[in-house]
Design a protein around this motif. Structure first.
Motif: not given
Length: 359
Positions: A242-246, A249-253, A294-295, A312-315
């Motif tokens: 799950i964390r890998s997805f966030y 992938v999520v930063p590209t959405i 923005l999270a 904060n580029e935190l997943s």
């Protein structure tokens, strides 16, 4: 960029919650900064008679709804299918059970504004496709807004099959994830997968008075997982997946289109904001006081939660395997852990200053 990793505060709070015996007998977590520094661990009880480890596999429930929404939108974009498209546009292609929802749009399904109420879990699990039309009609609302993620995501799955011509949506989603380096996340539990992960399958523990934790052993059976795991109810995996997805992938959405403010979330009992399957405005959703505006993230049946904070580029992804009598206990635990994480990273003061300035 943030230096260092989760230290005494987050880990101390994690141990405190587990040792206290009122929220969860075990915890698993995966945290990364800029997808470079990764910190993973576990504490307490996992499968019955075993310790929780980073390899323990969980039923993730609604925590995987954003993943399905992302995969659906990838497929829709490839087919030039607009968000504003209504189900009535494909009445001749969708299964009969979808026809009572023909006035809904893709966007309303993704943003939980379709006006669908929540069916009981057993009702959802035991309803075959041939009877879903009856269930869908029964759970429509006349006034106000609400949602049932089960019904909305069952409709998204039907669109993937009948309109986007994706024969096996579960395999399609897993293939998309693997193409981005994300493994160990399933939307269909085959016998082969079950045999591989069987030693690490976790369970939910019902918490009783006196600190007793009673395991729901059916969580570990192949029959239950085969029935339960899927696009409508949720996937199966670890906090690493799950964390890998966030993180990947999520930063590209692109979240720049309007965020939907739901009038009232029937299931969670409060106002909620969503966009494309993600919860937004997480500070209002018991994700602590220090998370940035923005999270985006989500929760899975109260216990599992994950988020990405772009400022904060935190997943982060965390699983608690307890089922206390009060949801408020888990909401408080989630906020307590996340605030501790931000303090460890030295982010708390920055966010508190902003809150003061905004007032």
């Amino acid at each position: 960029m943030i230096a260092g990793g989760p230290q005494s505060i987050f880990l101390g709070r994690a141990r405190e919650l587990v040792d206290g015996g009122t929220v969860s007998p075990g915890i698993q977590y995966s945290i990364s900064v800029t997808d470079c520094e990764t910190f993973e661990g576990a504490y307490g009880v996992g499968p019955p008679g075993k310790a929780m480890t980073p390899r323990t596999v969980h039923s993730l429930y609604c925590a995987t709804k954003p993943i399905v929404a992302w995969a659906f939108l990838v497929a829709a974009a490839e087919a030039d299918l607009p968000r504003t498209a209504a189900l009535s546009d494909w009445s001749d292609r969708l299964p009969d059970w979808c026809h009572s929802a023909s006035d809904l749009t893709i966007q309303s399904l993704l943003d939980h504004t379709a006006g669908l109420t929540t069916p009981g879990t057993l009702d959802a699990l035991l309803t075959p496709p041939s009877r879903r039309s009856e269930m869908l009609s029964r759970h429509r609302r006349v006034e106000g807004l609400g949602y049932s993620e089960y019904l909305s995501w069952a409709l998204l799955e039907a669109i993937m099959v009948s309109v986007l011509h994706i024969e096996n949506p579960s395999e399609y989603i897993e293939h998309l994830l693997q193409g981005r380096g994300i493994r160990g996340l399933w939307f269909n539990v085959s016998r082969e997968v079950f045999d591989v992960v069987r030693p690490d399958i976790g369970v939910t523990y019902a918490l009783r008075d006196g600190g007793r934790a009673v395991p729901w052993l059916h969580d570990r059976t192949f029959q239950f997982l085969q029935q339960e795991i899927g696009i409508p109810l949720g996937g199966f995996g670890t906090m690493t997946s799950i964390r890998s997805f966030y993180a990947k992938v999520v930063p590209t959405i692109d979240f720049t289109h309007s965020l939907v403010v739901n009038d009232f979330d029937v299931k969670l009992g409060r106002r909620c904001s969503y966009v494309d399957g993600f919860l937004t405005h997480l500070g209002q959703q018991h994700f602590g006081q220090m998370i940035s505006p923005l999270a985006v993230g989500h929760v899975g049946w109260m216990r599992t939660f994950a988020f990405y904070d772009p400022e904060n580029e935190l997943s982060c992804a965390v699983a608690l395997n307890g089922a206390p009598a009060k949801e408020d206990d888990l909401n408080s635990a989630r906020a307590y852990l996340i605030d501790g994480l931000y303090k460890d990273y030295g982010l708390g003061q920055l966010e508190l200053i902003r809150d003061v300035d905004s007032n």
